[in-house]
Design an enzyme around this catalytic site. Sequence first.
Site, mmCIF file in Angstrom:
data_model
loop_
_atom_site.group_PDB
_atom_site.id
_atom_site.type_symbol
_atom_site.label_atom_id
_atom_site.label_comp_id
_atom_site.label_asym_id
_atom_site.label_seq_id
_atom_site.Cartn_x
_atom_site.Cartn_y
_atom_site.Cartn_z
ATOM 1 N N GLU A 1 22.939 -50.352 -8.378
ATOM 2 C CA GLU A 1 23.013 -48.901 -8.432
ATOM 3 C C GLU A 1 21.973 -48.433 -9.447
ATOM 4 O OE1 GLU A 1 27.359 -48.105 -8.970
ATOM 5 O OE2 GLU A 1 27.234 -47.545 -6.857
ATOM 6 N N GLU B 1 29.907 -53.342 -6.775
ATOM 7 C CA GLU B 1 29.876 -53.283 -8.244
ATOM 8 C C GLU B 1 31.229 -53.763 -8.725
ATOM 9 O OE1 GLU B 1 27.484 -52.736 -10.165
ATOM 10 O OE2 GLU B 1 25.989 -51.738 -8.934
ATOM 11 N N ASN C 1 38.003 -46.098 -13.668
ATOM 12 C CA ASN C 1 37.602 -45.974 -15.077
ATOM 13 C C ASN C 1 36.556 -44.888 -15.333
ATOM 14 O OD1 ASN C 1 35.747 -47.552 -13.726
ATOM 15 N ND2 ASN C 1 35.301 -48.836 -15.486
ATOM 16 N N CYS D 1 33.586 -52.176 -16.954
ATOM 17 C CA CYS D 1 33.260 -53.424 -16.253
ATOM 18 C C CYS D 1 32.243 -54.271 -17.002
ATOM 19 C CB CYS D 1 32.739 -53.091 -14.869
ATOM 20 S SG CYS D 1 31.396 -51.896 -14.937
HETATM 21 P P1 NAD Z 1 40.466 -52.154 -7.505
HETATM 22 O O1 NAD Z 1 39.661 -53.269 -6.938
HETATM 23 O O2 NAD Z 1 41.915 -52.317 -7.624
HETATM 24 O O3 NAD Z 1 40.245 -50.819 -6.645
HETATM 25 C C1 NAD Z 1 38.965 -50.278 -6.438
HETATM 26 C C2 NAD Z 1 38.997 -49.372 -5.227
HETATM 27 O O4 NAD Z 1 39.124 -50.157 -4.046
HETATM 28 C C3 NAD Z 1 40.164 -48.377 -5.203
HETATM 29 O O5 NAD Z 1 39.682 -47.142 -4.711
HETATM 30 C C4 NAD Z 1 41.115 -49.010 -4.214
HETATM 31 O O6 NAD Z 1 41.945 -48.083 -3.553
HETATM 32 C C5 NAD Z 1 40.155 -49.639 -3.229
HETATM 33 N N1 NAD Z 1 40.683 -50.751 -2.443
HETATM 34 C C6 NAD Z 1 41.639 -51.644 -2.804
HETATM 35 N N2 NAD Z 1 41.823 -52.534 -1.809
HETATM 36 C C7 NAD Z 1 40.979 -52.208 -0.807
HETATM 37 C C8 NAD Z 1 40.711 -52.755 0.473
HETATM 38 N N3 NAD Z 1 41.341 -53.844 0.921
HETATM 39 N N4 NAD Z 1 39.775 -52.167 1.243
HETATM 40 C C9 NAD Z 1 39.093 -51.083 0.793
HETATM 41 N N5 NAD Z 1 39.320 -50.512 -0.404
HETATM 42 C C10 NAD Z 1 40.250 -51.079 -1.207
HETATM 43 O O7 NAD Z 1 39.773 -51.830 -8.907
HETATM 44 P P2 NAD Z 1 40.294 -50.849 -10.036
HETATM 45 O O8 NAD Z 1 41.513 -51.465 -10.640
HETATM 46 O O9 NAD Z 1 40.336 -49.461 -9.519
HETATM 47 O O10 NAD Z 1 39.093 -50.913 -11.080
HETATM 48 C C11 NAD Z 1 38.951 -51.906 -12.037
HETATM 49 C C12 NAD Z 1 37.970 -52.967 -11.560
HETATM 50 O O11 NAD Z 1 36.749 -52.348 -11.200
HETATM 51 C C13 NAD Z 1 37.622 -53.946 -12.654
HETATM 52 O O12 NAD Z 1 37.586 -55.243 -12.122
HETATM 53 C C14 NAD Z 1 36.240 -53.526 -13.085
HETATM 54 O O13 NAD Z 1 35.463 -54.538 -13.645
HETATM 55 C C15 NAD Z 1 35.659 -53.014 -11.814
HETATM 56 N N6 NAD Z 1 34.576 -52.067 -12.086
HETATM 57 C C16 NAD Z 1 33.282 -52.440 -11.821
HETATM 58 C C17 NAD Z 1 32.232 -51.574 -12.107
HETATM 59 C C18 NAD Z 1 30.808 -51.947 -11.831
HETATM 60 O O14 NAD Z 1 29.978 -51.064 -11.751
HETATM 61 N N7 NAD Z 1 30.471 -53.219 -11.698
HETATM 62 C C19 NAD Z 1 32.509 -50.318 -12.652
HETATM 63 C C20 NAD Z 1 33.828 -49.979 -12.905
HETATM 64 C C21 NAD Z 1 34.861 -50.854 -12.605
#
Ligand code: NAD
Length: 487
Positions: free
Chosen positions: A461, A249, A152, A283
């Site tokens: 962060e 995060e 995002n 998020c």
């Molecule tokens: P996601 O969890 O699908 O993927 C995040 C990242 O993790 C990607 O780069 C993915 O390739 C990697 N990943 C997936 N499985 C993994 C594994 N087993 N081991 C290591 N890496 C792995 O999330 P998304 O769909 O890209 O993003 C949306 C989510 O992120 C939402 O839940 C949102 O709330 C959260 N988010 C949180 C914050 C925050 O700062 N708290 C900020 C932005 C997004």
Amino acid sequence: MRAQPKASHYIGGAYVESPDGHPFPSIYPATGEAIASLFGADETTINDAVQSAVEGQKVWAATPPVERGRVLLKAAAILRERNRELSELETLDTGKPLQETLIADAASGADCMEYYGGLAATLTGEHIALGDSFAYTKREPLGVCVGIGAWNYPIQIACWKAAPALVCGNAMVFKPSEVTPLSALKLAEILTEAGLPNGVFNVVQGYGDVGAQLVAHPDVAKVSLTGSVDTGAKVAALAGEHLKKTTMELGGKSPLIIFDDADIDNAVSAAINANFYSTGQICSNGTRVFVHSKIKDAFLARLAERTANAVLGDPMDEATSIGPLVSKSQFEKVLGYMALGTQEGARLVCGGDKADVASMPEGFFVQPTVFADVKDKMRIAREEIFGPVMCVLDFEDEADVIERANDTTLGLAAGVFTKDIQRAHRVIDQLQAGTCWINTYNLTPVEMPFGGYKKSGIGRENGHAAIEYYSQIKSVYVEMGGVEAAF
Ligand code: NAD
């Protein structure tokens, strides 16, 4: 292709390809067209990136902190100079309107580089008097840190991880989301241009399996993930197996509580920012909007009126305020929740379906949606939707709304609107959330620590707080007298 990078990865200060890796495209969400084609990292590429980081980190850790700061400040300046070009790339990769990316993505990454660049020379230890003897502490780097990004805020997330990691003398291997792989490569180029030694910031591409291999790599000391709660649990478990440090995060389902003395127009603005900015893909969004029943009708009327002014369309047109969702799967997921809201008995105030943008019929556009009369137990009020779907819930009593706001396993953020200063602080004090706002929502300046309570995260962060998560303290006792022993 419109945004094809020189190669998929950036290792040791240069672009590197891995033609045997898993191929994947980057899709422009407004048209569905592929704008780049990349390869995921194979095992050799992953090992090369970590090895390069190990070597780079030795050079970087020996660089005086003030000099590290200068590199980050220079990177901040270049990010600002290229803001338009970087914003256009981010818009192509994410579909977010240029109106937003011009001010919220590379620009906030630049703020972050600048903040930690400025902090560099202030990172000192302490002197501890112990009678004749004394002790001192030193703040030392962890080593090689892995950053894993969500889709995002791709360049902002890369900067939020890289800047504090680098200022502390660590090296980083960053894996962007496979959905938005492009801007992290530009950040790597910019850091090299700013004078960062080769190998200190590397980018490798790929899906979760590449992320997992990085986390498990024996030469990696720490992992910082931005992603969903489910991924966070997997990554934290794997890191725990290897006793690695983590920052997580993760997701949220945050409350925004609007009392009956609130300024309604400001509260509506905050609810819009808390649900529709970045097409709801944030998020910290305040997706559970608790509105006092005395002002509910006025609030909903004003909200519907203002939401009708949203401009959906071509994200490259600066007049557009709502772009498409990031991907087809996100589009389907969000449409599923829109249908579910009605099935669960919530009242649809506006939106509720896909949106037709005539010039972009293949785009993943949905209407900004508001449900009223939402009940706490409904799935739309409990699950993270990550799209422009606002749930409005009624309340009458302060203690009751606090209890309901906290009734979730998540705790990323929260907001309160009231003109009563004591009530504002009293309510915030009781909300279980890491990042809170009074009379506004979703502002995340880099000076302010950001992170979640409960399942929304581990660590923080931004701000001084992030330094704690990218450094370790060495305590040194200095004996100024003799040494006694029992025999
Ligand atoms: P996601 O969890 O699908 O993927 C995040 C990242 O993790 C990607 O780069 C993915 O390739 C990697 N990943 C997936 N499985 C993994 C594994 N087993 N081991 C290591 N890496 C792995 O999330 P998304 O769909 O890209 O993003 C949306 C989510 O992120 C939402 O839940 C949102 O709330 C959260 N988010 C949180 C914050 C925050 O700062 N708290 C900020 C932005 C997004």
